[in-house]
Design a protein around this motif. Structure first.
Motif, mmCIF file in Angstrom:
data_model
loop_
_atom_site.group_PDB
_atom_site.id
_atom_site.type_symbol
_atom_site.label_atom_id
_atom_site.label_comp_id
_atom_site.label_asym_id
_atom_site.label_seq_id
_atom_site.Cartn_x
_atom_site.Cartn_y
_atom_site.Cartn_z
ATOM 1 N N ASP A 16 0.803 -1.221 0.000
ATOM 2 C CA ASP A 16 0.000 0.000 0.000
ATOM 3 C C ASP A 16 0.840 1.277 0.000
ATOM 4 O O ASP A 16 0.289 2.378 0.021
ATOM 5 N N ALA A 17 2.150 1.133 -0.022
ATOM 6 C CA ALA A 17 3.035 2.300 0.023
ATOM 7 C C ALA A 17 2.925 3.111 -1.265
ATOM 8 O O ALA A 17 2.628 2.588 -2.336
ATOM 9 N N CYS A 18 3.177 4.403 -1.122
ATOM 10 C CA CYS A 18 3.265 5.307 -2.269
ATOM 11 C C CYS A 18 4.721 5.702 -2.456
ATOM 12 O O CYS A 18 5.553 5.489 -1.572
ATOM 13 N N PHE A 19 5.021 6.333 -3.601
ATOM 14 C CA PHE A 19 6.401 6.636 -3.947
ATOM 15 C C PHE A 19 6.543 8.029 -4.517
ATOM 16 O O PHE A 19 5.715 8.478 -5.300
ATOM 17 N N TYR A 20 7.612 8.680 -4.090
ATOM 18 C CA TYR A 20 8.050 9.938 -4.707
ATOM 19 C C TYR A 20 9.460 9.661 -5.203
ATOM 20 O O TYR A 20 10.347 9.333 -4.408
ATOM 21 N N CYS A 21 9.669 9.767 -6.513
ATOM 22 C CA CYS A 21 10.958 9.413 -7.104
ATOM 23 C C CYS A 21 11.512 10.584 -7.906
ATOM 24 O O CYS A 21 10.798 11.180 -8.716
ATOM 25 N N GLU A 22 12.776 10.874 -7.692
ATOM 26 C CA GLU A 22 13.395 11.994 -8.397
ATOM 27 C C GLU A 22 13.504 11.726 -9.892
ATOM 28 O O GLU A 22 13.178 12.578 -10.704
ATOM 29 N N GLU A 23 13.968 10.553 -10.253
ATOM 30 C CA GLU A 23 14.123 10.221 -11.663
ATOM 31 C C GLU A 23 12.754 9.976 -12.282
ATOM 32 O O GLU A 23 11.874 9.401 -11.664
ATOM 33 N N GLN A 24 12.553 10.423 -13.471
ATOM 34 C CA GLN A 24 11.332 10.213 -14.248
ATOM 35 C C GLN A 24 10.115 10.873 -13.616
ATOM 36 O O GLN A 24 8.996 10.632 -14.049
ATOM 37 N N GLY A 25 10.298 11.663 -12.576
ATOM 38 C CA GLY A 25 9.200 12.421 -11.991
ATOM 39 C C GLY A 25 8.042 11.588 -11.476
ATOM 40 O O GLY A 25 6.920 12.059 -11.450
ATOM 41 N N LYS A 26 8.285 10.353 -11.063
ATOM 42 C CA LYS A 26 7.194 9.500 -10.562
ATOM 43 C C LYS A 26 6.759 9.995 -9.197
ATOM 44 O O LYS A 26 7.543 10.077 -8.271
ATOM 45 N N THR A 27 5.481 10.327 -9.094
ATOM 46 C CA THR A 27 4.933 10.813 -7.835
ATOM 47 C C THR A 27 3.588 10.161 -7.585
ATOM 48 O O THR A 27 2.706 10.210 -8.423
ATOM 49 N N ASP A 28 3.459 9.534 -6.443
ATOM 50 C CA ASP A 28 2.168 9.035 -6.000
ATOM 51 C C ASP A 28 1.603 10.059 -5.021
ATOM 52 O O ASP A 28 1.975 11.218 -5.036
ATOM 53 N N ASN A 29 0.769 9.638 -4.138
ATOM 54 C CA ASN A 29 0.139 10.494 -3.151
ATOM 55 C C ASN A 29 1.154 10.927 -2.084
ATOM 56 O O ASN A 29 1.576 10.119 -1.255
ATOM 57 N N LEU A 30 1.539 12.188 -2.102
ATOM 58 C CA LEU A 30 2.519 12.685 -1.134
ATOM 59 C C LEU A 30 1.965 12.740 0.283
ATOM 60 O O LEU A 30 2.712 12.888 1.229
ATOM 61 N N ASN A 31 0.667 12.625 0.439
ATOM 62 C CA ASN A 31 0.049 12.629 1.759
ATOM 63 C C ASN A 31 -0.237 11.225 2.273
ATOM 64 O O ASN A 31 -0.949 11.057 3.258
ATOM 65 N N ALA A 32 0.322 10.236 1.613
ATOM 66 C CA ALA A 32 0.089 8.848 2.006
ATOM 67 C C ALA A 32 0.652 8.576 3.399
ATOM 68 O O ALA A 32 1.629 9.198 3.833
ATOM 69 N N GLU A 33 0.019 7.643 4.096
ATOM 70 C CA GLU A 33 0.502 7.247 5.421
ATOM 71 C C GLU A 33 1.903 6.656 5.337
ATOM 72 O O GLU A 33 2.739 6.865 6.205
ATOM 73 N N CYS A 34 2.166 5.918 4.259
ATOM 74 C CA CYS A 34 3.467 5.268 4.062
ATOM 75 C C CYS A 34 4.008 5.711 2.700
ATOM 76 O O CYS A 34 3.434 5.384 1.664
ATOM 77 N N LEU A 35 5.095 6.468 2.712
ATOM 78 C CA LEU A 35 5.651 7.041 1.496
ATOM 79 C C LEU A 35 7.152 6.777 1.427
ATOM 80 O O LEU A 35 7.881 7.077 2.371
ATOM 81 N N PHE A 36 7.599 6.215 0.313
ATOM 82 C CA PHE A 36 9.026 6.055 0.062
ATOM 83 C C PHE A 36 9.495 7.205 -0.815
ATOM 84 O O PHE A 36 8.845 7.544 -1.807
ATOM 85 N N ILE A 37 10.620 7.788 -0.456
ATOM 86 C CA ILE A 37 11.272 8.805 -1.278
ATOM 87 C C ILE A 37 12.516 8.143 -1.850
ATOM 88 O O ILE A 37 13.355 7.636 -1.097
ATOM 89 N N ILE A 38 12.637 8.155 -3.175
ATOM 90 C CA ILE A 38 13.724 7.435 -3.833
ATOM 91 C C ILE A 38 14.485 8.361 -4.769
ATOM 92 O O ILE A 38 13.893 9.045 -5.600
ATOM 93 N N ASP A 39 15.798 8.353 -4.620
ATOM 94 C CA ASP A 39 16.693 8.960 -5.605
ATOM 95 C C ASP A 39 17.634 7.833 -6.034
ATOM 96 O O ASP A 39 18.598 7.528 -5.341
ATOM 97 N N PRO A 40 17.331 7.169 -7.154
ATOM 98 C CA PRO A 40 18.072 5.974 -7.517
ATOM 99 C C PRO A 40 19.529 6.221 -7.896
ATOM 100 O O PRO A 40 20.366 5.346 -7.702
ATOM 101 N N ILE A 41 19.811 7.400 -8.433
ATOM 102 C CA ILE A 41 21.204 7.729 -8.763
ATOM 103 C C ILE A 41 21.446 9.178 -8.367
ATOM 104 O O ILE A 41 21.239 10.096 -9.150
#
Length: 107
Positions: A16-41
């Motif tokens: 049920d986690a959401c994701f905010y990712c720097e590469e490719q601008g992938k953004t899910d719900n930033l207000n999610a209870e469980c959010l992963f922030i990813i910068d892959p490179i």
């Protein structure tokens, strides 16, 4: 590819986690209870030049608070992590303990 791999593996553990990712601008719900922030490179130029200065960063936020952060240095095969107690680990060994016990001071 790194970002897609991380999302796939993290979703296996927390579907049920959401994701905010720097590469490719992938953004899910930033207000999610469980959010992963990813910068892959982090350090793209260093990555292109095969230098040791690039890393992969992943942070887990629960209810807008960072509870876990991980930094992986691929060319050195080193991993660092910190948690809500502000303990910093290199691999599985305690590397640093913030006496203020404040993760915001670490991140």
């Amino acid at each position: 590819k790194v970002q897609d791999f991380l999302i796939k593996r993290l979703k296996e553990s927390l579907p049920d986690a959401c994701f905010y990712c720097e590469e490719q601008g992938k953004t899910d719900n930033l207000n999610a209870e469980c959010l992963f922030i990813i910068d892959p490179i982090d350090g793209t130029l260093e990555f292109i030049n095969h230098k040791y200065d690039f890393v992969t960063n992943v942070a887990l936020c629960r209810n807008h608070e960072i509870v876990l952060a991980v930094i992986y240095v691929p060319l050195k095969d080193e991993i660092y992590s910190t948690n809500a107690l502000a303990e910093v680990y290199k691999e599985n060994d305690l590397y640093y303990l913030n006496q203020k016990n404040d993760l915001k001071f670490q991140v």
